[in-house]
Every structure is written in C-alpha cells, then in structure tokens.
Design a protein around this motif. Sequence first.
Motif: not given
Length: 318
Positions: A72-80
Amino acid sequence: MKEHQMKLAILNQLSKGGFHSGEALGEQLGISRAAVSKHIKGIQQWGVDIFRVQGKGYQLAQPMELLSEQAIGDALTTPFELIPIIDSTNQYLLDKQDLLDSGSVCISEYQAKGRGRRGRQWVSPFGSNLYLSMYWRLEAGMAAAMGLSLVVGVAIVEALQSLGINGVKLKWPNDLYYQDKKLAGILVEMSGQAGGAANLVIGMGMNLNMSEQVTGIDQPWTSLSEVADKPFSRNELVVAFIKAWHAALEDYELRGLHGFVERWNQHDNFLEREVKLIMGAREVKGIVKGIDATGAVLLETERGVEAYVGGEISLRKA
C-alpha cells in the motif's frame, strides 16, 4: 498489539496456502503445539474459517490475501496506518484528529466494535472485508459537509469501475448495493464549531469474501467476490479507494456537489422505482427521481416531486 502478534504470525503462514501442522507452526514461531491450538481458536473468534485434518494440520477454508503495509505504501503518498486489530477505524481517527494531516487514513483487518449509521453494529470479520477510514479537514465548515457520503459513494463506484468491476449501485444516502443487496456502507462523523473548519472522519466497510455463516446482519447482503467476474487484490482496492476519495474530496472542496449529482443519478439503485421513505413514525411513498443539488433525495408523490433530507431518513423498497 503485542497480544495479537502470534495470531497474526500464524495467519501469515496459513495465508500462504496449503496445510500447516501444529508442530511445524510451533517450531517456526517458537511456541508449543498447545499454544498454536489456543491461538487458532482465538483466530476463529475473529471470524476466520480454519479447519483441521488429522495428520495434515490446519488450513484456511478459503484463500486470504492479508493487507500489506509495504504494498500500500509503495503505491501512495498519503499518510496511513495499517492496524490489523482495532476497535473501530473511525473512532481511532476521531480520537487522534488533532494530530492528523487532512487525508490521513486508517485501515484494519478486523474491527471489534465496528459501527454503521445510527449506532448500528457493523459486522467485521478478519481479513474477509475492507475497513477503511479517512480524516478530512473541510475548511468550508460543517454546513458544507452535507453531501459528503454521496460524494464518497460516487468515488467508490467509479474506483471499482476503473478496476473492471461493474454493476455496483448507490442507495441514498450512504450505502452501496449490488442486485438489491448491501455491499458496503459509508459512515461520516464530524466535529467542529460554527464559523470554523469541520473535522470529518469518513469510514467505509465493504464485504469482499464474507462467509455465509456470518450472523448479526439485519438485511440482505452480498460480497464483492459475487460481483467481480475476475480475481481482485485487497491491497489494490485499498489504494484505488484512497486515491479516488482524495480526488473526489478535493473536487468537492472546490465545487461542492456540482458535478456529482449527475454521476450519482447514473448509479442510483432505486431510480424510477417506488420506495417508501421512513422518517421516525412517518412514511412517504413515491418514485425516486435521484438527488438534487443539495444532496436531498427526490420523490415523486401525489403532491409532485418533493425533496427530502435529514439524518433520520432511511430508504426501503416499497
């Protein structure tokens, strides 16, 4: 979280497929076969269907793709944050909202106290569904948050379409349906003061591969596995939904519901169908004519086309 680490480690092994003996699991994790058996029972209490065959070991009743922080992190710049076991993703963000950036997300595999609209329980078995919440700071204030569940609903349907999953419809004001069965629900919770920005937490629970053995659901329901005609990835779904929500909410900040009304009406599950609208003890029967520019549902009654809106309204097929 420490108390759940061993169960999650066992699930990680089982999710690879095939049988896993209690002895082998114990050796891999440094615990006894009895401890493995105890943890398996705990996992089953999360709603995971595991069976045991003498001489072979344990196996998941159906394949399970665990959510991956890295994927998920590799595909997003959103903090999660990915928190496998949680009381409620919405409540977690509500409790932390003063520390969050707008757009921050919480994802979970299992909710112990998942909730839906008007305080209803949201049944949340481990790993078979999606539980996703986003914090959003709406500078225009609480009055401007009126149509937010409609906007997010449109974003979800369009994200599914982008993945080749078609036929999902919207039910005013906050549900997703497929063939008149509930697929997902949206819950928007907000706080703020008059004249100031609104702090919003938008949550969604979507059934993906929910077992027919699950109880406690008070209406006909379906799972995405029944809708999609091809395999899908839970991790890809999370990424697609987060990106779609961001784009839709930024659009909403700029233009309000303008631009979403027609998109909503295209996917309205009850458009041109007779329904009854329940408002406490009052019921109104009419033909659904979509939504208007304020997000109100339009019903054609014997008095003409009338708009209805309010937190206590629910929609039921007549």
